[in-house]
Design an enzyme around this catalytic site. Structure first.
Site, PDB file in Angstrom:
ATOM      1  CD  GLU A 103      -1.899  -2.225   1.233  1.00 50.13           C
ATOM      2  OE1 GLU A 103      -0.963  -2.518   1.688  1.00 50.13           O
ATOM      3  OE2 GLU A 103      -2.995  -2.898   1.346  1.00 50.13           O
ATOM      4  CG  HIS A 159     -10.693  -5.994   6.877  1.00 55.26           C
ATOM      5  ND1 HIS A 159      -9.926  -7.279   7.943  1.00 55.26           N
ATOM      6  CD2 HIS A 159     -10.651  -6.995   5.764  1.00 55.26           C
ATOM      7  CE1 HIS A 159      -9.299  -7.338   7.147  1.00 55.26           C
ATOM      8  NE2 HIS A 159      -8.684  -7.514   6.333  1.00 55.26           N
TER       9      HIS A 159
END
Lengths: 327, 332
Positions: free
Chosen positions: A59, A128
């Site tokens: 990322e 998440h």
């Protein structure tokens, strides 16, 4: 107008920009395959895999690649699959994307859109399910938008891509399959304006992203009791449309802010501070926040559902604001 | 697109004649004189802030940039005054930036660690070690998409070799075959600590091997060795053959930052490296080749010192930015 899901509307906005502007590229994990939820489904097939670039799970570096590409004249859209993973890209986003225009004395521009999805949906646990938007309010140079419906999602996506600044485009996973009418290829919404979704006279409820849903449900329920609630969808957090909020509060004299992120240091704190600066003497009760508790997101269904603000909590807060009693 | 790349790849190697080499010697002196002046101005408190000088590392900056065209892009790190000058930055505007003046490249908003000279292709430095490595990949990606045979270069130190984005970047550059050249200035110290205390992999080029990137480790104080390795790297990048990693072994003759007491290094080590001063070494080579007269060599230094005096005068007599500038240029 066609009826689109929120997810389809995001894709529609993205695809429209990619068709019109060959400098728009998508970077992210699995994006050429459509991504985990299907937002980029079919784009690689139409426009080529060179425009929809699958990346490794890196990322921080992928964010940097997109920033570097933006500095070289592309208009990248980078997807961070869950906002929870943006922690890995914070250096590039906060120290580089947000600051390069300023630090260069205006020589550089970073026309970058960062797509993230956030929020509680599906018992995925604390890595998440977070809502982290308030972190980015604290970073000058970034813009932050959080659409709550398909029409706004399509339009804000197009505006974000066209913007010459880095824009964090925050999607809510729990809204992906909600449907509503959206103008085909729609754009031209003022990205920096809040939307008054329901007018009312007694209490203003300002909500963002999926929390607009329980806010509207609460307003509908309270209307049956003769309580008139005005619902404002913030849509953009940076810039924040304080004018629309102040105008509403001058009318209703009461404000409740609803968000799914934890209460402490959240958007509600900023909204309350900004509104009281301009409208304190119009207020008849303290500004209240309806938000998640100061806890990580729990995984198990009963705890997860008690974590997320719902219609009943909004109703309770509105009644409280009207009672004139301190919290 | 391919034809354009191949056309560039076949271009004759630039700057191997005596005249060109003498010009490189002059550029090395510009950097040395500039940084020595910066050091003096810092000591006199005319320049403030956190300054990292690359005195002793000029052969890398000049050697690398001498093989680039104006529209190739360069990213630097926190020790990048020399990289900007080597890419063509204006000394006056650069000095004014370090002095925090309105006429500086970035209106004084960037400072020493955030120099941007966009018009020269020096895109940006960074205060975060390793921070620009991923950015250079993005520039290389855009260059390849545009198909004009451009390359992107990123300078970083040995300290960056232990960061996560460094490794992610080598992987992605290799995977995508990007026209990016990683230039590692391995000066043996990350801040105050020798490389041996930070990693067992003291030849950073070994990481390139892991990720399938061709590499070379060269004497970074020998500008001709730097150019030789860099020439191959540029040719490969322009020909669409992907990235190269060039590790340049060098030494900073100053502290990590100006004011660093430098107690972590032996004086004998410093003395040994002074004997390998890249400018003096290159001068000896040029003398053997009779590339210029003794007078011309002296003039390279005296001209450089005169230019940086002018730059200092320009900078210190320039206006400060107005206080209102604090809140401008936050958004484009």
């Amino acid at each position: 107008m066609a009826e689109l899901s929120y997810l389809e509307a995001i894709r529609s906005g993205l695809l429209a920009e990619m068709r019109e502007d060959s400098s728009v590229y998508v970077f992210g994990e699995d994006v050429a395959l459509g991504g985990p939820f299907g937002v980029t489904q079919g784009i690689a097939e139409e426009l080529g895999v060179h425009r929809v670039v699958n990346t490794p799970i890196s990322e921080g570096t992928v964010m940097g690649v997109a920033i570097g590409a933006a500095l070289s004249g592309l208009r990248p859209v980078v997807e961070i699959m869950f906002v929870d993973f943006i922690t890995l890209a914070m250096d590039q986003l906060v120290n580089h994307a947000a600051k390069l225009h300023y630090m260069s004395g205006g020589q550089l521009r970073v026309p970058l859109t960062v797509r993230v999805q956030c929020g509680v949906q599906g018992n995925m646990g604390a890595h998440h399910s977070q809502s982290l938007e308030s972190w980015f309010l604290h970073v000058p140079g970034l813009k932050v938008v959080m659409p709550s419906n398909p029409a706004d999602a399509e339009s804000l996506m197009r505006d974000a891509i066209r913007d010459d600044n880095p824009v964090l485009f925050v999607e809510h996973r729990g809204l992906y399959f909600s449907r509503a009418e959206a103008p085909a290829g729609g754009s031209g919404l003022a990205m920096d304006r809040a939307a008054v979704l329901r007018t009312g006279a007694d209490v203003t409820v300002a909500a963002l992203s999926r929390m607009v849903v329980p806010a509207l449900e609460a307003a509908e329920a309270l209307a049956g009791e003769g309580i008139s609630v005005e619902v404002v969808d913030l849509r953009s957090l940076v810039p924040l449309d304080v004018d629309t909020l102040v105008e509403s509060v001058r009318k209703t004299s009461r404000l409740v802010v609803v968000h799914e992120a934890v209460e402490q240091g959240g958007v509600g704190a900023e909204v309350a501070a900004r509104v009281q600066e301009e409208a304190l003497y119009y207020l008849d009760s303290p500004i209240l926040r309806v938000a998640a508790p100061n806890a990580p997101v729990p995984c198990t269904p009963p705890l997860e559902s008690s974590f997320v603000p719902d219609r009943e909590r909004v109703i309770e807060a509105v009644r409280h604001a009207l009672s004139g009693q301190p919290t | 697109m391919k034809a354009a790349r191949q056309g560039r790849a076949k271009a004759p190697r630039r700057g191997d004649g005596n005249r060109e080499l003498v010009e490189l010697h002059r550029r090395m002196w510009l950097i040395r004189a500039f940084e020595e002046k910066v050091s003096a101005l810092y000591a006199a408190r005319e320049i403030v802030g956190l300054l990292h000088l690359g005195i002793g590392q000029e052969a890398v900056a000049v050697g690398v940039c001498s093989l680039l065209d104006a529209d190739d892009v360069v990213y630097g790190g926190h020790r990048s005054h020399g990289h900007a000058i080597a890419k063509g930055a204006d000394l006056n505007r650069l000095m004014a930036e370090l002095a925090g003046r309105a006429t500086g490249y970035c209106c004084g908003k960037g400072g020493s660690m955030h120099v941007v000279a966009a018009e020269t292709g020096f895109v940006t430095a960074s205060g975060v070690v390793g921070g620009t490595v991923p950015l250079a990949l993005g520039a290389a990606f855009a260059a390849r998409e545009k198909g004009a045979g451009r390359v992107a270069v990123v300078f970083f130190g040995d300290g960056a070799g232990q960061t996560g984005p460094f490794h992610e970047s080598l992987n992605i550059a290799s995977l995508w075959g990007l026209p990016v050249i990683f230039v590692c200035e391995n000066n043996g110290y990350a801040e105050f600590t020798p490389l041996s205390a930070h990693t067992k992999v003291e030849r950073l080029a070994r990481h390139a091997e892991t990720y399938g990137i061709p590499s070379a480790t060269v004497d970074g104080n020998d500008i001709l060795a730097v150019r030789k390795a860099m020439g191959r790297a540029v040719d490969n990048a322009r020909a669409g053959k992907g990235p190269t990693f060039v590790e340049c072994l060098t030494y900073r003759l100053r502290g990590h930052y100006e004011g660093d007491p430098g107690k972590y290094r032996e004086l004998s080590q410093l003395a040994d490296w002074k004997k390998k001063d890249p400018i003096a070494r290159f001068e000896r080579v040029l003398k053997r080749r009779r590339a210029a007269s003794a007078r011309e060599f002296e003039k390279a230094e005296s001209d450089a010192r005169a230019l940086v005096e002018e730059a200092a005068e320009f900078a210190l007599s320039a206006p400060w930015p107005e206080p209102e500038e604090t809140g401008t240029q936050v958004y484009a």
